[in-house]
Design an enzyme around this catalytic site. Sequence first.
Site, PDB file in Angstrom:
ATOM      1  N   HIS A  37       0.839  -1.212   0.000  1.00 53.03           N
ATOM      2  CA  HIS A  37       0.000   0.000   0.000  1.00 53.03           C
ATOM      3  C   HIS A  37       0.868   1.253   0.000  1.00 53.03           C
ATOM      4  O   HIS A  37       0.559   2.241  -0.680  1.00 53.03           O
ATOM      5  CB  HIS A  37      -0.892   0.047   1.247  1.00 53.03           C
ATOM      6  CG  HIS A  37      -1.852  -1.087   1.365  1.00 53.03           C
ATOM      7  ND1 HIS A  37      -1.708  -2.091   2.278  1.00 53.03           N
ATOM      8  CD2 HIS A  37      -2.989  -1.362   0.667  1.00 53.03           C
ATOM      9  CE1 HIS A  37      -2.712  -2.950   2.164  1.00 53.03           C
ATOM     10  NE2 HIS A  37      -3.505  -2.524   1.187  1.00 53.03           N
ATOM     11  N   GLY A 149      -2.863  -2.032  -6.795  1.00 47.76           N
ATOM     12  CA  GLY A 149      -1.798  -3.029  -6.859  1.00 47.76           C
ATOM     13  C   GLY A 149      -2.104  -4.085  -7.903  1.00 47.76           C
ATOM     14  O   GLY A 149      -3.261  -4.475  -8.096  1.00 47.76           O
TER      15      GLY A 149
END
Length: 284
Positions: A37, A149
């Site tokens: 993250h 992601g």
Amino acid sequence: MQTVHTIAELRTVIAKQKAAGKTIGFAPTMGNLHEGHITLIREGHKHADFMVSSIFVNPTQFGEGEDFDAYPRTLEADSTKLEAAGCNCLFAPSADEMYPAETSTWASVQVHNITHRHCGADRPGHFDGVSTVVTKLFNIVTPDVALFGKKDFQQLAVIRRMTKALCFNTEIIGVETVREESGLAMSSRNGFLTVEEKDKASTLYQQLCAAKEKVLQGNTEFEQITNEARSTLTDAGFGAGYFTVCNASSLEPATKNDSSLVILATAQMGGARLIDNIDFERSQ
Ligand code: PAF
């Protein structure tokens, strides 16, 4: 870093930045943040002046019996990590703020053709929940760029299609998966693994790499390759899941003519449903 909990507050923050000519980057999350993250925030700063991140454990993307209640809520620690990474504004709304009782059943967003396979087949309704919450967040944040992601490769593909189909004026950036030294993809769910399970879990990425090598060496017997990988995973103690070679754009099963490929995999290890993939180009 400023932290806001309401849509109205966030809109005021964004309007002020836009009025000052700043571009807005956005990294939506469900919290319990790890290096994967944090990389989204760092990468975001290469593309935008002002980085917003959200932390919201979205109930509509969890099915019955899934880990919504067990999903780790670690707002304080997450906030420290975001600030250290240079995030400018954290949006941490309540469930009522995102889904007020009055309007919560009025609308949802469905992306077609790409959501029925893989995770979509294992988790019916999951991608509707993701698309709906990301649509709401995009409408609130109005980001110039948004970062996701590549670990959740199907989610990234769904968001790309949704953004294009619904004409969001947002560039979607896929960010490389961050891995432990063992190769295990970083994930909020790795916290559910015991030390022993975590050790075994890296076999998933090893099998993805091995399958990719076979394909790159010219083997196009995709079914045989994936059956071998599945059987190795079962022997290593993994539970049910899928392991499949796909066209990297449509996520349909790969044909011998496809050159952009992704191998998508998920497998249960102890209390965690692990997900990973590897994408690559194959010369014909
Ligand atoms: O990837 C996630 O953490 C979630 O699916 C997302 C994109 C934040 C939507 O809830």
